[in-house]
Design a protein around this motif. Structure first.
Motif, short mmCIF file in Angstrom:
data_model
loop_
_atom_site.label_atom_id
_atom_site.label_comp_id
_atom_site.label_asym_id
_atom_site.label_seq_id
_atom_site.Cartn_x
_atom_site.Cartn_y
_atom_site.Cartn_z
N HIS A 66 -13.18 -17.77 -33.70
CA HIS A 66 -14.64 -17.73 -33.53
C HIS A 66 -15.06 -17.09 -32.21
CE1 HIS A 66 -15.42 -20.02 -37.13
NE2 HIS A 66 -14.49 -20.88 -36.76
N ASP A 67 -14.13 -16.66 -31.40
CA ASP A 67 -14.49 -16.06 -30.12
C ASP A 67 -15.26 -14.76 -30.29
OD1 ASP A 67 -13.27 -18.18 -28.93
OD2 ASP A 67 -11.43 -17.09 -28.42
N GLU A 68 -14.86 -13.96 -31.24
CA GLU A 68 -15.56 -12.69 -31.48
C GLU A 68 -16.99 -12.93 -31.98
OE1 GLU A 68 -13.37 -10.05 -33.95
OE2 GLU A 68 -11.58 -10.19 -32.70
N LEU A 69 -17.18 -13.93 -32.81
CA LEU A 69 -18.52 -14.26 -33.29
C LEU A 69 -19.41 -14.69 -32.12
CD1 LEU A 69 -20.56 -14.84 -35.58
CD2 LEU A 69 -19.62 -17.16 -35.62
N ASP A 70 -18.89 -15.54 -31.26
CA ASP A 70 -19.67 -15.98 -30.10
C ASP A 70 -20.04 -14.80 -29.20
OD1 ASP A 70 -19.51 -18.59 -30.99
OD2 ASP A 70 -17.73 -19.03 -29.79
N GLU A 71 -19.09 -13.89 -29.00
CA GLU A 71 -19.35 -12.71 -28.18
C GLU A 71 -20.41 -11.82 -28.84
OE1 GLU A 71 -19.15 -10.43 -24.88
OE2 GLU A 71 -18.11 -12.32 -25.19
N LEU A 72 -20.34 -11.66 -30.15
CA LEU A 72 -21.31 -10.84 -30.87
C LEU A 72 -22.71 -11.43 -30.77
CD1 LEU A 72 -21.71 -8.40 -32.77
CD2 LEU A 72 -21.43 -10.00 -34.65
N GLU A 129 -32.28 -8.84 -40.74
CA GLU A 129 -32.55 -10.08 -40.01
C GLU A 129 -32.17 -11.30 -40.84
OE1 GLU A 129 -34.88 -7.77 -40.59
OE2 GLU A 129 -35.48 -6.96 -38.64
N HIS A 130 -32.52 -11.27 -42.11
CA HIS A 130 -32.21 -12.38 -43.01
C HIS A 130 -30.70 -12.55 -43.15
CE1 HIS A 130 -32.92 -15.18 -46.29
NE2 HIS A 130 -32.02 -14.53 -47.00
N ASP A 131 -29.98 -11.44 -43.29
CA ASP A 131 -28.52 -11.50 -43.41
C ASP A 131 -27.89 -12.05 -42.14
OD1 ASP A 131 -28.67 -10.50 -45.96
OD2 ASP A 131 -28.28 -8.42 -45.35
N ILE A 132 -28.39 -11.65 -40.98
CA ILE A 132 -27.84 -12.13 -39.71
C ILE A 132 -28.01 -13.63 -39.60
CG2 ILE A 132 -28.21 -12.10 -37.21
CD1 ILE A 132 -28.81 -9.10 -37.47
N SER A 150 -23.87 -19.80 -41.98
CA SER A 150 -22.67 -20.02 -42.80
C SER A 150 -21.43 -20.16 -41.92
CB SER A 150 -22.47 -18.87 -43.77
OG SER A 150 -23.50 -18.83 -44.70
N LEU A 151 -21.30 -19.30 -40.94
CA LEU A 151 -20.13 -19.36 -40.07
C LEU A 151 -20.14 -20.61 -39.19
CD1 LEU A 151 -19.84 -15.60 -39.17
CD2 LEU A 151 -18.32 -16.93 -40.64
N ASP A 152 -21.33 -21.06 -38.79
CA ASP A 152 -21.41 -22.33 -38.05
C ASP A 152 -20.99 -23.50 -38.93
OD1 ASP A 152 -22.16 -21.33 -35.64
OD2 ASP A 152 -24.29 -21.79 -35.86
N HIS A 172 -27.91 -24.49 -44.85
CA HIS A 172 -28.34 -23.58 -43.79
C HIS A 172 -29.40 -24.25 -42.91
CE1 HIS A 172 -25.95 -20.44 -45.42
NE2 HIS A 172 -26.66 -20.33 -46.53
N LYS A 173 -30.23 -25.06 -43.52
CA LYS A 173 -31.26 -25.77 -42.77
C LYS A 173 -30.64 -26.73 -41.77
CE LYS A 173 -35.04 -28.81 -43.91
NZ LYS A 173 -35.84 -29.40 -44.95
N LEU A 174 -29.58 -27.40 -42.19
CA LEU A 174 -28.88 -28.31 -41.28
C LEU A 174 -28.26 -27.55 -40.12
CD1 LEU A 174 -27.70 -31.15 -40.69
CD2 LEU A 174 -25.74 -30.48 -42.06
N GLN A 175 -27.66 -26.40 -40.40
CA GLN A 175 -27.01 -25.63 -39.35
C GLN A 175 -28.02 -25.04 -38.37
OE1 GLN A 175 -23.90 -27.09 -40.47
NE2 GLN A 175 -23.68 -25.68 -38.80
#
Length: 127
Positions: free
Chosen positions: A109-115, A69-72, A78-80, A27-30
């Motif tokens: 991944h378009d929906e994630l980017d939009e969100l 906030e932590h979950d977001i 993770s998704l990245d 996660h740190k890398l992302q």
């Protein structure tokens, strides 16, 4: 914007981001790649100080308690990470896919980017 202000903002975002993901390696890398990409390739609307301060506060809140906030932040990281893996070698790489399934994989991944864009606009963040 002067160089020292940019460096200060970059370091503050990195410090808050690392704390938000609790210094976990992947996660740190992302979070590092995401922040670095935003500073190297800024979006068309310029990011202002309010957005940077709100983002730092959001990340600090994510570090302090394990709430929404932590979950977001963790889910975005993770998704990245999965997106980076799929860019190297997509799922079902060696198989012939129907055009419908290929389109599904290409636009997943378009929906994630939009969100993320809507979240940034609503809360005045720069995630």
């Amino acid at each position: 914007m002067n160089v020292s202000k940019v460096k200060h903002d970059y370091r503050a975002l990195l410090k808050a981001g690392y704390a938000a993901v609790q210094y976990e390696r992947h996660h740190k890398l992302q979070i590092h790649q995401r922040i670095r990409h935003r500073f190297e390739h800024p979006p068309s609307p310029v990011v202002n100080d309010t957005q940077i301060n709100n983002t730092i506060e959001f990340l600090n809140t994510a570090a302090k308690r394990r709430g929404l906030e932590h979950d977001i932040v963790r889910n975005i990281c993770s998704l990245d990470r999965y997106r980076a893996q799929y860019d190297i070698r997509p799922p079902l790489y060696n198989r012939k896919l129907t055009p419908d399934i290929r389109h599904l994989h290409d636009t997943s991944h378009d929906e994630l980017d939009e969100l993320i864009k809507l979240l940034n606009n609503e809360l005045e963040l720069c995630l």
